[in-house]
Design a protein around this motif. Structure first.
Motif, mmCIF file in Angstrom:
data_model
loop_
_atom_site.group_PDB
_atom_site.id
_atom_site.type_symbol
_atom_site.label_atom_id
_atom_site.label_comp_id
_atom_site.label_asym_id
_atom_site.label_seq_id
_atom_site.Cartn_x
_atom_site.Cartn_y
_atom_site.Cartn_z
ATOM 1 N N SER A 56 0.820 -1.217 0.000
ATOM 2 C CA SER A 56 0.000 0.000 0.000
ATOM 3 C C SER A 56 0.848 1.258 0.000
ATOM 4 O O SER A 56 0.364 2.330 0.325
ATOM 5 C CB SER A 56 -0.914 -0.006 1.223
ATOM 6 O OG SER A 56 -0.152 -0.024 2.410
ATOM 7 N N ASP A 58 2.057 3.154 -2.362
ATOM 8 C CA ASP A 58 1.794 4.244 -3.303
ATOM 9 C C ASP A 58 0.866 5.296 -2.696
ATOM 10 O O ASP A 58 1.172 6.484 -2.701
ATOM 11 C CB ASP A 58 1.213 3.704 -4.607
ATOM 12 C CG ASP A 58 2.242 2.913 -5.401
ATOM 13 O OD1 ASP A 58 3.454 3.116 -5.184
ATOM 14 O OD2 ASP A 58 1.828 2.087 -6.231
ATOM 15 N N TRP A 59 -0.271 4.870 -2.151
ATOM 16 C CA TRP A 59 -1.178 5.861 -1.566
ATOM 17 C C TRP A 59 -0.607 6.420 -0.267
ATOM 18 O O TRP A 59 -0.857 7.561 0.079
ATOM 19 C CB TRP A 59 -2.588 5.319 -1.377
ATOM 20 C CG TRP A 59 -2.766 4.293 -0.296
ATOM 21 C CD1 TRP A 59 -2.822 2.945 -0.450
ATOM 22 C CD2 TRP A 59 -2.936 4.549 1.107
ATOM 23 N NE1 TRP A 59 -2.996 2.339 0.765
ATOM 24 C CE2 TRP A 59 -3.073 3.298 1.741
ATOM 25 C CE3 TRP A 59 -2.976 5.697 1.893
ATOM 26 C CZ2 TRP A 59 -3.254 3.156 3.114
ATOM 27 C CZ3 TRP A 59 -3.147 5.565 3.263
ATOM 28 C CH2 TRP A 59 -3.298 4.312 3.846
#
Length: 149
Positions: A56, A58-59
């Motif tokens: 996770s 990237d976000w």
């Protein structure tokens, strides 16, 4: 208004409401309890061999950048750039100690203090009690020793 809030409470209330709203949206849309230390550790996986939160990241990187850009945008629009007389080595030492405490408690003040306490997590309630006790004792000792920036 007085000693604790010489400039009033409006900015604190607005900040708290926006923070709570943002964390609520993240929890409802992504199903995660947000904490700054997990954003940092997942972002560091781009350049280090850390394995934390790679799926996770990237976000989480966007969230970390948004925190930095949001602070910069506020400072730029309110001419509120802050400087400190505290020596760089004290800031670095403080950062290392905070990082150590964050790893030791499996989370940071934002993760435990905002998300954890709001969900009545026993571990987070204990972590926040320890954070506060250590901060109070440290501040008192530093003040009694006469340490200045």
């Amino acid at each position: 208004m007085g000693f604790p809030f010489p400039n009033g409470v409006t900015s604190y209330l607005c900040g708290g409401l926006f923070l709570g709203l943002g964390l609520m949206v993240m929890y409802l849309t992504l199903g995660v309890k947000a904490g700054a230390s997990s954003f940092l550790s997942s972002t560091l996986t781009y350049v280090t061999p850390l394995k934390a939160e790679r799926g996770s990241r990237d976000w989480r990187l966007l969230f970390a950048l948004a925190m930095v850009l949001g602070a910069w945008l506020y400072a730029a629009t309110h001419q509120a750039f802050f400087f400190t007389a505290v020596g760089w080595w004290r800031l670095a030492l403080g950062g290392l100690l905070v990082g150590f405490g964050t790893r030791l408690s499996s989370g940071c003040t934002s993760g435990h203090g905002i998300c954890g306490v709001a969900s009545f997590s026993r571990a987070s309630l204990l972590a926040v009690a320890v954070f506060m006790a250590v901060a109070i004792v440290t501040a008192r000792v530093v003040m009694l020793l006469g340490v200045t920036p």
